[in-house]
Design a protein around this motif. Structure first.
Motif, mmCIF file in Angstrom:
data_model
loop_
_atom_site.group_PDB
_atom_site.id
_atom_site.type_symbol
_atom_site.label_atom_id
_atom_site.label_comp_id
_atom_site.label_asym_id
_atom_site.label_seq_id
_atom_site.Cartn_x
_atom_site.Cartn_y
_atom_site.Cartn_z
ATOM 1 N N ALA A 147 -6.838 -7.000 -38.534
ATOM 2 C CA ALA A 147 -6.210 -5.822 -39.170
ATOM 3 C C ALA A 147 -4.794 -5.614 -38.646
ATOM 4 C CB ALA A 147 -7.060 -4.574 -38.927
ATOM 5 N N GLU A 148 -4.603 -5.791 -37.336
ATOM 6 C CA GLU A 148 -3.260 -5.641 -36.770
ATOM 7 C C GLU A 148 -2.315 -6.718 -37.299
ATOM 8 O OE1 GLU A 148 -4.140 -3.705 -32.380
ATOM 9 O OE2 GLU A 148 -4.445 -5.868 -32.669
ATOM 10 N N LEU A 149 -2.801 -7.946 -37.421
ATOM 11 C CA LEU A 149 -1.977 -9.029 -37.940
ATOM 12 C C LEU A 149 -1.581 -8.756 -39.390
ATOM 13 C CD1 LEU A 149 -0.590 -11.715 -37.567
ATOM 14 C CD2 LEU A 149 -2.757 -12.846 -38.123
ATOM 15 N N ALA A 150 -2.524 -8.295 -40.188
ATOM 16 C CA ALA A 150 -2.219 -7.961 -41.585
ATOM 17 C C ALA A 150 -1.182 -6.850 -41.647
ATOM 18 C CB ALA A 150 -3.495 -7.560 -42.328
ATOM 19 N N ALA A 151 -1.319 -5.832 -40.801
ATOM 20 C CA ALA A 151 -0.362 -4.717 -40.794
ATOM 21 C C ALA A 151 1.016 -5.194 -40.333
ATOM 22 C CB ALA A 151 -0.871 -3.592 -39.888
ATOM 23 N N LEU A 152 1.064 -6.069 -39.337
ATOM 24 C CA LEU A 152 2.328 -6.590 -38.845
ATOM 25 C C LEU A 152 3.026 -7.408 -39.928
ATOM 26 C CD1 LEU A 152 4.313 -7.013 -36.525
ATOM 27 C CD2 LEU A 152 2.875 -8.904 -35.738
ATOM 28 N N THR A 153 2.282 -8.260 -40.604
ATOM 29 C CA THR A 153 2.847 -9.064 -41.688
ATOM 30 C C THR A 153 3.386 -8.167 -42.794
ATOM 31 O OG1 THR A 153 1.424 -10.937 -41.163
ATOM 32 C CG2 THR A 153 2.302 -10.838 -43.401
ATOM 33 N N GLU A 154 2.646 -7.130 -43.137
ATOM 34 C CA GLU A 154 3.087 -6.197 -44.173
ATOM 35 C C GLU A 154 4.357 -5.464 -43.745
ATOM 36 O OE1 GLU A 154 1.277 -2.222 -46.208
ATOM 37 O OE2 GLU A 154 -0.077 -3.938 -46.034
ATOM 38 N N ALA A 155 4.446 -5.072 -42.485
ATOM 39 C CA ALA A 155 5.635 -4.370 -41.984
ATOM 40 C C ALA A 155 6.861 -5.285 -41.999
ATOM 41 C CB ALA A 155 5.378 -3.844 -40.574
ATOM 42 N N ILE A 156 6.676 -6.536 -41.602
ATOM 43 C CA ILE A 156 7.791 -7.486 -41.622
ATOM 44 C C ILE A 156 8.244 -7.712 -43.056
ATOM 45 C CG2 ILE A 156 8.400 -9.916 -41.225
ATOM 46 C CD1 ILE A 156 6.625 -9.702 -38.671
ATOM 47 N N ASP A 157 7.298 -7.870 -43.962
ATOM 48 C CA ASP A 157 7.627 -8.056 -45.368
ATOM 49 C C ASP A 157 8.427 -6.863 -45.903
ATOM 50 O OD1 ASP A 157 7.219 -9.666 -47.885
ATOM 51 O OD2 ASP A 157 6.336 -7.752 -48.509
ATOM 52 N N ALA A 158 8.040 -5.662 -45.553
ATOM 53 C CA ALA A 158 8.753 -4.468 -46.011
ATOM 54 C C ALA A 158 10.187 -4.435 -45.485
ATOM 55 C CB ALA A 158 8.000 -3.211 -45.584
ATOM 56 N N LEU A 159 10.398 -4.935 -44.278
ATOM 57 C CA LEU A 159 11.751 -4.992 -43.715
ATOM 58 C C LEU A 159 12.612 -6.062 -44.381
ATOM 59 C CD1 LEU A 159 11.032 -4.660 -39.889
ATOM 60 C CD2 LEU A 159 12.292 -3.033 -41.311
ATOM 61 N N VAL A 160 12.007 -7.203 -44.699
ATOM 62 C CA VAL A 160 12.759 -8.358 -45.183
ATOM 63 C C VAL A 160 13.022 -8.331 -46.685
ATOM 64 C CG1 VAL A 160 12.628 -10.885 -45.443
ATOM 65 C CG2 VAL A 160 12.007 -9.817 -43.276
ATOM 66 N N ARG A 161 12.059 -7.903 -47.486
ATOM 67 C CA ARG A 161 12.171 -8.025 -48.949
ATOM 68 C C ARG A 161 13.435 -7.437 -49.554
ATOM 69 N NH1 ARG A 161 9.109 -10.055 -52.489
ATOM 70 N NH2 ARG A 161 9.114 -8.433 -54.038
#
Length: 196
Positions: A147-161
């Motif tokens: 769950a933490e990995l999924a949340a981290l990936t989602e947060a990085i995606d939100a920053l980068v997109r």
């Protein structure tokens, strides 16, 4: 509140995934997504191929709706442009044929990412000091839950997109195409035998 960003193209068709597993097609699509419209001749120079070979593979990508022709400014050779703002292959499938196609497409992207990173390292001296200092190749050994990995990936995606080249239409004049990737997965050798 920020404007909603256009979605990635969802890729669920195994045949399309197999088409994207071809290294040159993967590289052509990635290149066009990074730099915008280019002719087959310009693509060939960038990916170290021939214009006729690139033209053939661009037509294959066009059949899948991943690239399209655009009007040429000078009326000569018409350039190609990428149509998606990214690709979403979804979770790894349980169907063996689909999973094999997903793995092949992902493998092509990972191989290309390695080539691009090495190309940068081989030519780092040709970049201005500012670009050399701004560039980064970082690795991290994380200890997280799924769950933490999924949340981290989602947060990085939100920053980068918002910075994705096909999304960012009004970038500053000094902006350049930059390759960025995020890979996060369990370390097999650190986790014992993977579960079946």
């Amino acid at each position: 509140m920020a404007a909603e960003l256009p979605p990635r193209r969802r890729v669920r068709d195994a045949e399309l995934m197999r088409a994207l597993a071809h290294p040159l097609r993967s590289e052509l699509l990635s290149y066009l997504m990074a730099v915008g419209p280019r002719t087959a001749t310009e693509c060939a120079e960038a990916v170290d191929s021939t214009a006729s070979n690139c033209s053939w593979h661009l037509r294959q990508l066009a059949q899948w709706g991943l690239v399209e022709r655009v009007e040429a400014a000078d009326g000569r050779e018409r350039p190609w442009r990428a149509t998606p703002v990214g690709l979403d292959f979804g979770e790894f499938a349980t169907d063996p044929a689909v999973r094999a196609a997903q793995l092949a497409a992902a493998g092509a992207r990972i191989a290309e990412d390695g080539v691009l990173a090495q190309r940068f390292l081989d030519t780092i001296g040709s970049f201005d000091r500012e670009w050399q200092e701004a560039s980064a190749i970082n690795t991290y050994a994380l200890r997280v839950t799924p769950a933490e990995l999924a949340a981290l990936t989602e947060a990085i995606d939100a920053l980068v997109r918002p910075y994705v080249a096909t999304i960012r239409t009004e970038a500053p004049a000094e902006a350049r195409p930059v390759q960025a990737s995020w890979r996060a997965y369990p370390r097999v050798e650190a986790n014992g035998k993977p579960s079946e």
